[in-house]
Design an enzyme around this catalytic site. Structure first.
Site, PDB file in Angstrom:
ATOM      1  N   GLY A   4      83.060  38.791  35.853  1.00 38.99           N
ATOM      2  CA  GLY A   4      84.548  38.282  37.203  1.00 38.99           C
ATOM      3  C   GLY A   4      85.733  39.290  36.529  1.00 38.99           C
ATOM      4  O   GLY A   4      86.189  39.867  37.390  1.00 38.99           O
TER       5      GLY A   4
ATOM      6  N   ARG B 226      80.002  37.011  22.376  1.00 38.74           N
ATOM      7  CA  ARG B 226      80.646  36.871  22.803  1.00 38.74           C
ATOM      8  C   ARG B 226      81.350  36.300  21.945  1.00 38.74           C
ATOM      9  O   ARG B 226      82.628  36.716  21.405  1.00 38.74           O
ATOM     10  CB  ARG B 226      81.256  35.870  24.210  1.00 38.74           C
ATOM     11  CG  ARG B 226      80.487  36.584  26.154  1.00 38.74           C
ATOM     12  CD  ARG B 226      81.863  34.966  26.409  1.00 38.74           C
ATOM     13  NE  ARG B 226      81.688  36.029  28.216  1.00 38.74           N
ATOM     14  CZ  ARG B 226      81.787  35.734  29.378  1.00 38.74           C
ATOM     15  NH1 ARG B 226      81.534  33.906  29.150  1.00 38.74           N
ATOM     16  NH2 ARG B 226      81.855  36.382  29.942  1.00 38.74           N
TER      17      ARG B 226
END
Ligand code: ADP
Ligand code: MG
Length: 403
Positions: free
Chosen positions: A384, A37
């Site tokens: 998500g 990330r």
């Protein structure tokens, strides 16, 4: 949605640009186990710094309870960002206090500061619009421009994701632009067969996407923890496996609807079980036993799909034109239960399909199991967020960048 290229073309020299990143990396004993990330936001940070912006990078990390907690400090991710950038980074030990203002005031054009974990302030995640708005006002005071690039958090209606862009001129960073482009290929003019493999442990989160995919995908392969809710719905003994009892009737309805819609819904035919959850820290050898899916002993738990299922899923992926994979097939963190996840990852690599891997742990699995991540079509940084996009929901962080 205005993009960062437009911002740079308009000129950012000397401007304070607030970059909402997602530096929420997995940590074990305080060490970063996967920096995917952080690397994902580099193009945005680099481009802004090279264009002469004063770059302020902000993120959440974990789930602190709205107050400073050293266990969730962003210092380590900030240091890694600095290493990857190859430039020193200023780190502020608060989010909107004197340290943050000092750090920002001390920036020269082209320099980067990281402020402390946004969730150290209760306003970040508050359900109360006023409380969130107040925190967003404080964040807005730090910057002239907002760049949204924290794809992993765009499904959250949080101050830095949703309220802050309403207060500043706002643009989408490179990561968000890429992620949204990829998700469009999974929702508009999808090349078929479209095969989706779902696993992982957040079962209730992921059942909602099945509902949507039953009208979109050609084939659904079920693994990971959620497989046992499906097996139980078939009337099988699942022992001590992960299960979502309140979803049994929903799952039964999915099975019926899949049949009606002509969607192939495939569940494991064999599983790897153990009588104890393995030690993920020491990775000490456990006692894995392969059993047929309808023969799980009452005192055992299913921790991976079995080899027959792995081969079955690989064959179901072989002729796909589009693949979305979310959630490891088993407890891949332990070598005794990693084979199912490896089988699916390998099948994706062998396939000429456009392949998208979503989910923080799925992406980490691909990397830690030694696969070449560049060989996949796209590895999403947002689990998500990508699921909610595929469910057809409006994502607050994307909506906020639209107008
Ligand atoms: P992602 O982050 O990719 O969306 P999740 O967070 O839903 O995935 O799930 C990842 C976790 O699921 C992993 O830590 C893995 O150990 C766990 N898991 C996979 N299969 C099982 C299983 N059968 N029982 C318990 N946990 C499982
Ligand atoms: Mg996860």
């Amino acid at each position: 949605m205005k993009t960062i290229d437009e911002l740079i073309a308009e000129g950012v020299d000397g401007k304070r640009v607030f970059v909402r990143a997602d530096l929420n990396v997995p940590l074990a004993d305080g060490l970063i186990t996967d920096d995917g990330r952080i690397r994902a936001v580099l193009p945005t940070v680099k481009a802004l710094a090279e264009a002469g912006a004063k770059v302020i990078v902000a993120s959440h990390l974990g789930r602190p309870k709205g107050a400073p907690d050293p266990a969730f400090s962003l210092l380590q991710p900030a240091e890694r960002l600095g290493e990857l950038l190859g430039a020193p980074i200023a780190f502020a030990q608060d989010t909107v206090g004197p340290a943050a203002h000092d750090a920002v005031n001390g920036l020269e054009p082209g320099q980067v500061a990281v402020i402390e974990n946004l969730r150290f302030n209760a306003g970040e995640t508050s359900k109360d619009d006023t409380e969130r708005g107040e925190f967003a006002d404080q964040l807005a005071a730090l910057a002239d421009v907002y760049v949204g690039d924290g794809f992993g958090a765009v499904h959250r209606k949080h101050a830095s994701v949703y309220d802050l862009p309403a207060r500043l001129p706002h643009y989408a960073g490179y990561l968000i632009a890429t992620e949204v482009g990829v998700l469009k290929r999974l929702t508009e003019d999808v090349k078929r067969p479209y095969v989706v493999a779902l696993g992982g442990s957040k079962v209730s989160d992921k059942l909602a996407v099945i509902d949507e995919l039953l009208g979109k995908a050609d084939r659904l392969l079920i693994g990971g923890g959620m497989a046992f809710t499906f097996l139980k719905a078939k009337g099988y003994e699942i022992g001590a496996s992960l299960v979502q009892d309140d979803q049994l009737s929903a799952v039964k309805e999915y099975v019926e609807r899949a049949e009606k819609n002509g969607v192939e819904l495939v569940v494991p035919v064999d599983v790897v079980t153990a009588t104890q959850f393995p030690d993920l820290k020491t990775k000490a050898p456990s006692n894995p036993t392969i059993v047929a899916a309808d023969a799980i002993p009452a005192d055992a738990m299913g921790l991976d799909i079995g080899p027959e299922t792995g081969a079955l899923y690989a064959s179901k992926l072989a002729d796909a034109a589009t693949v979305f994979w979310n959630g490891p097939m088993g407890v891949f963190e332990h070598p005794d239960y990693a084979e199912g996840t490896k089988a699916v990852a390998q099948a994706l690599l062998d396939s000429p399909a456009f392949t998208v891997v979503g989910g923080g742990d799925s992406a980490a699995a691909v990397r830690t199991l030694g696969f070449d991540e560049t060989a996949f079509g796209h590895i999403s940084t947002g689990g998500g967020a990508s699921l909610e996009y595929l469910e057809g929901k409006t994502l607050p962080g994307l909506a906020a960048l639209e107008d």
